[in-house]
Design a protein around this motif. Structure first.
Motif, PDB file in Angstrom:
ATOM      1  N   SER A  82     -18.823 -58.204  13.520  1.00 21.04           N
ATOM      2  CA  SER A  82     -18.344 -57.684  14.796  1.00 21.04           C
ATOM      3  C   SER A  82     -19.232 -56.488  15.088  1.00 21.04           C
ATOM      4  N   SER A  83     -19.845 -56.513  16.252  1.00 15.72           N
ATOM      5  CA  SER A  83     -20.832 -55.499  16.618  1.00 15.72           C
ATOM      6  C   SER A  83     -20.483 -54.911  17.979  1.00 15.72           C
ATOM      7  N   ALA A  84     -21.105 -53.786  18.284  1.00 13.44           N
ATOM      8  CA  ALA A  84     -20.904 -53.186  19.601  1.00 13.44           C
ATOM      9  C   ALA A  84     -21.292 -54.199  20.675  1.00 13.44           C
ATOM     10  N   PHE A  85     -20.438 -54.333  21.686  1.00 16.12           N
ATOM     11  CA  PHE A  85     -20.743 -55.252  22.784  1.00 16.12           C
ATOM     12  C   PHE A  85     -21.833 -54.675  23.688  1.00 16.12           C
ATOM     13  N   ARG A  86     -21.679 -53.457  24.075  1.00 18.73           N
ATOM     14  CA  ARG A  86     -22.657 -52.733  24.879  1.00 18.73           C
ATOM     15  C   ARG A  86     -22.619 -51.272  24.433  1.00 18.73           C
ATOM     16  N   PRO A  87     -23.698 -50.503  24.663  1.00 18.14           N
ATOM     17  CA  PRO A  87     -23.733 -49.134  24.140  1.00 18.14           C
ATOM     18  C   PRO A  87     -22.927 -48.109  24.943  1.00 18.14           C
TER      19      PRO A  87
END
Length: 179
Positions: A82-87
């Motif tokens: 699970s990663s950042a979707f947008r910064p």
């Protein structure tokens, strides 16, 4: 989170745990298979282990940005993130999820084990929405995501060029908390 996964007949003895620096060689090998052989990722050049290190470090043992691996007998079967979707800060409660399996372990139920563990971990975090982009066609990934409650919300047409052709990306989302 070093718990054994319940045996379900498809992956006996599999265990889900956080990914570590010791896994980086094998994680890179698995990912590079998809870079070199499939349109599943839009990266087009394989990575060295050192090039993948920042990605690994962006997924700590706790918090909303996770890296979990499945292993059996000391051998990595695959991983989920699970990663950042947008910064931008307003997106902080949304994560993009993905699953990559060692090619020799596809079709054994490992993706489902990984996603079950990931969503169990994310239930303890301040995460509202999980999103997934799927290069189309990819019926196996679409089925996996729908089985875990993702629903299709749109398609970006011909947004990636790889292997001399353009690919669509289907977008899926799954709420993880109440509005």
């Amino acid at each position: 989170m070093s718990t054994a996964v319940k045996e379900n007949g498809t992956v006996p003895g599999a265990r889900i745990r956080p990914g570590t620096g010791d896994d980086l060689d094998e994680l890179t090998r698995i990912y590079n298979h998809y870079v070199n052989e499939t349109p599943i990722t839009f990266d087009i050049e394989p990575f060295t282990v050192e090039q993948r290190r920042p990605w690994l470090l962006a997924h700590p043992d706790s918090g909303p940005h996770r890296l979990l691996v499945a292993e059996e007998g000391g051998k990595l079967l695959g991983y989920t993130t699970s990663s950042a979707f947008r910064p931008k800060p307003a997106y902080a409660t949304s994560v993009e999820t993905s699953v990559y399996l060692a090619p020799e372990h596809v079709g054994r139920g490992v993706g489902g084990l990984l996603y079950a563990a990931l969503f169990e971990a994310l239930a303890q975090e301040d995460v509202h929405m999980a999103l997934a982009g799927i290069a189309l066609p990819n019926p196996a990934s679409q089925r996996l995501h729908e089985r875990f409650g993702f629903r299709p919300v749109g398609v970006y047409e011909q947004v990636g060029r790889k292997f001399g052709r353009f690919w669509d990306v289907g977008w899926y989302q799954k709420p993880l908390s109440e509005s």
